[in-house]
Design a protein around this motif. Structure first.
Motif, PDB file in Angstrom:
ATOM      1  N   PHE A 255       0.838  -1.199   0.000  1.00  0.00           N
ATOM      2  CA  PHE A 255       0.000   0.000   0.000  1.00  0.00           C
ATOM      3  C   PHE A 255       0.876   1.253   0.000  1.00  0.00           C
ATOM      4  CE2 PHE A 255      -2.841  -3.255   1.475  1.00  0.00           C
ATOM      5  CZ  PHE A 255      -4.140  -2.837   1.210  1.00  0.00           C
ATOM      6  N   THR A 256       1.908   1.253   0.842  1.00  0.00           N
ATOM      7  CA  THR A 256       2.803   2.405   0.920  1.00  0.00           C
ATOM      8  C   THR A 256       3.498   2.655  -0.418  1.00  0.00           C
ATOM      9  OG1 THR A 256       3.189   1.952   3.262  1.00  0.00           O
ATOM     10  CG2 THR A 256       4.777   3.386   2.163  1.00  0.00           C
ATOM     11  N   ALA A 257       3.953   1.577  -1.056  1.00  0.00           N
ATOM     12  CA  ALA A 257       4.612   1.722  -2.356  1.00  0.00           C
ATOM     13  C   ALA A 257       3.665   2.313  -3.395  1.00  0.00           C
ATOM     14  CB  ALA A 257       5.143   0.372  -2.829  1.00  0.00           C
ATOM     15  N   VAL A 258       2.391   1.906  -3.366  1.00  0.00           N
ATOM     16  CA  VAL A 258       1.405   2.461  -4.291  1.00  0.00           C
ATOM     17  C   VAL A 258       1.253   3.962  -4.063  1.00  0.00           C
ATOM     18  CG1 VAL A 258      -1.062   2.519  -4.859  1.00  0.00           C
ATOM     19  CG2 VAL A 258       0.135   0.322  -4.702  1.00  0.00           C
ATOM     20  N   VAL A 259       1.168   4.371  -2.799  1.00  0.00           N
ATOM     21  CA  VAL A 259       1.063   5.800  -2.481  1.00  0.00           C
ATOM     22  C   VAL A 259       2.260   6.557  -3.051  1.00  0.00           C
ATOM     23  CG1 VAL A 259       1.184   7.480  -0.593  1.00  0.00           C
ATOM     24  CG2 VAL A 259      -0.375   5.523  -0.421  1.00  0.00           C
TER      25      VAL A 259
END
Length: 362
Positions: free
Chosen positions: A85-89
């Motif tokens: 999720f963090t990488a997507v952000v």
């Protein structure tokens, strides 16, 4: 215990006949019967084919003390799957030209060692060389207490570096803590707000959010470890500690929705997705390339306190699967690999500890 086995949800997978799929998923169900009957695990699994749920099963309890049975909506801490999720952000911020892959960490946290050499891309790909803060010798003395960003940054400075940036890839939670702090500074919002707005609302993930103190009344599972043949509740890491490295909670169904839409290009561009999938020694940006019968498969695992989780996606087969557990007395990855082999119709062997009550194999 209830059996949540729903034949009406079965869909054809990989062009195979529906009857074959039903037979395979019945074997998966039998495997979970063994785990449940022998008190070897508690948790939930969901399997998607082409973006639709084809199998769901929950075993054990979300809260053992009150005999609260787990169900499809039970919420689990997912640990390091949060990193995806963090990488997507971060990839979204790069697409918006609010960050660049080669932006130096010095722009945000100049006090961090090698901040003038470490880039956003190094953090995403675990190539920064920064010490993994959860390996801190005092970690267990402070993990249960609220932590400020300042306190965490001081630990990063104290622990220093293990190698020079891009020298190699080595998993470190420090990388994704820093990425979540950077996202907060760029957006001027909390990490919880950022993930809610950019991913959770967009995909209508009904049971995914940034975690806090576990609330069983909200169908949030407690975690357990086995001690002297009995499950014992585990202490709770304060969720100010993991941030973008492990702070989210979710369900297997929500994780499948997230991974399916990520690989369908509904969260980041094709260019960004290819950058995430570009792996070195199996490590990409927020996702791992996993070895499985020479097939292309990506995903991430997670562990925090007594929780363990894994989510995978097979782009070629459009098969997505996620398993979250709040108690495991059996190696989760071994179990999950057997399940995927059954679903895809590969030959498999059940470990001796599960053979006694097993169904016939392929």
């Amino acid at each position: 215990m209830k059996n949540i086995f729903i034949p009406l949800l079965f869909l054809a997978m990989g062009g195979l006949a529906n009857a074959q799929n039903i037979q395979r998923l019945e074997k998966v169900d039998s495997l979970f019967n063994i785990l449940e009957n022998n008190e070897m695990a508690m948790g939930s699994i969901s399997i998607f084919s082409k973006g639709k749920e084809v199998y769901q099963r929950s075993i054990g309890y979300s809260e053992l003390e009150n005999a609260s049975e787990a169900d499809a909506a039970t919420i689990y801490r997912i640990g390091s799957i949060t990193k995806t999720f963090t990488a997507v952000v971060i990839m979204q911020l790069i697409e918006e030209d609010r960050l660049k892959p080669d932006t130096f960490l010095q722009q945000f946290f100049p006090q961090i060692p090698n901040s003038d050499k470490i880039t956003i891309n190094h953090l995403l790909r675990h190539q920064s060389g920064l010490f993994n803060v959860t390996d801190d010798e005092d970690f267990r003395s402070w993990m249960l207490k609220p932590q400020s960003r300042e306190a965490m940054l001081n630990r990063f400075v104290k622990n220093g570096i293990l190698f020079e940036p891009a020298e190699k890839a080595q998993y470190s939670n420090t990388n994704y803590l820093l990425l979540s702090y950077i996202a907060e500074d760029v957006e001027d919002k909390t990490f919880a707000e950022i993930v809610e707005e950019r991913i959770i609302k967009k995909l209508d993930l009904k049971n995914t959010f940034y975690g806090g103190k576990i609330n069983p009344e909200n169908n949030e599972a407690r975690s357990y470890v086995k001690s002297e043949d009995a499950w014992q509740v585990t202490p709770e890491t304060d969720m100010s500690v993991p941030m973008g490295a492990g702070g989210l909670v979710s369900t297997p169904k929500d994780l499948n929705i997230f991974f399916y839409h990520l690989f369908e290009g509904n969260l980041v561009s094709e260019i960004s997705l290819e950058a995430m999938k570009n792996t070195e020694n199996g490590i990409g940006s927020g996702i791992m390339k996993l070895p499985f019968n020479n097939m292309e498969v990506y995903g991430h695992g997670g562990g925090i306190d007594g929780f363990s989780s894994i989510a995978v996606h097979f782009p070629g087969q459009k098969l997505t699967a996620a398993y979250t557990a709040n108690a495991s007395d059996y190696p989760m990855q071994n179990l999950f690999q057997v399940i995927i082999k059954i679903v895809l119709g590969f030959e498999y062997e059940l470990p001796e500890s599960l053979l006694a009550d097993s169904t016939p194999q392929n």
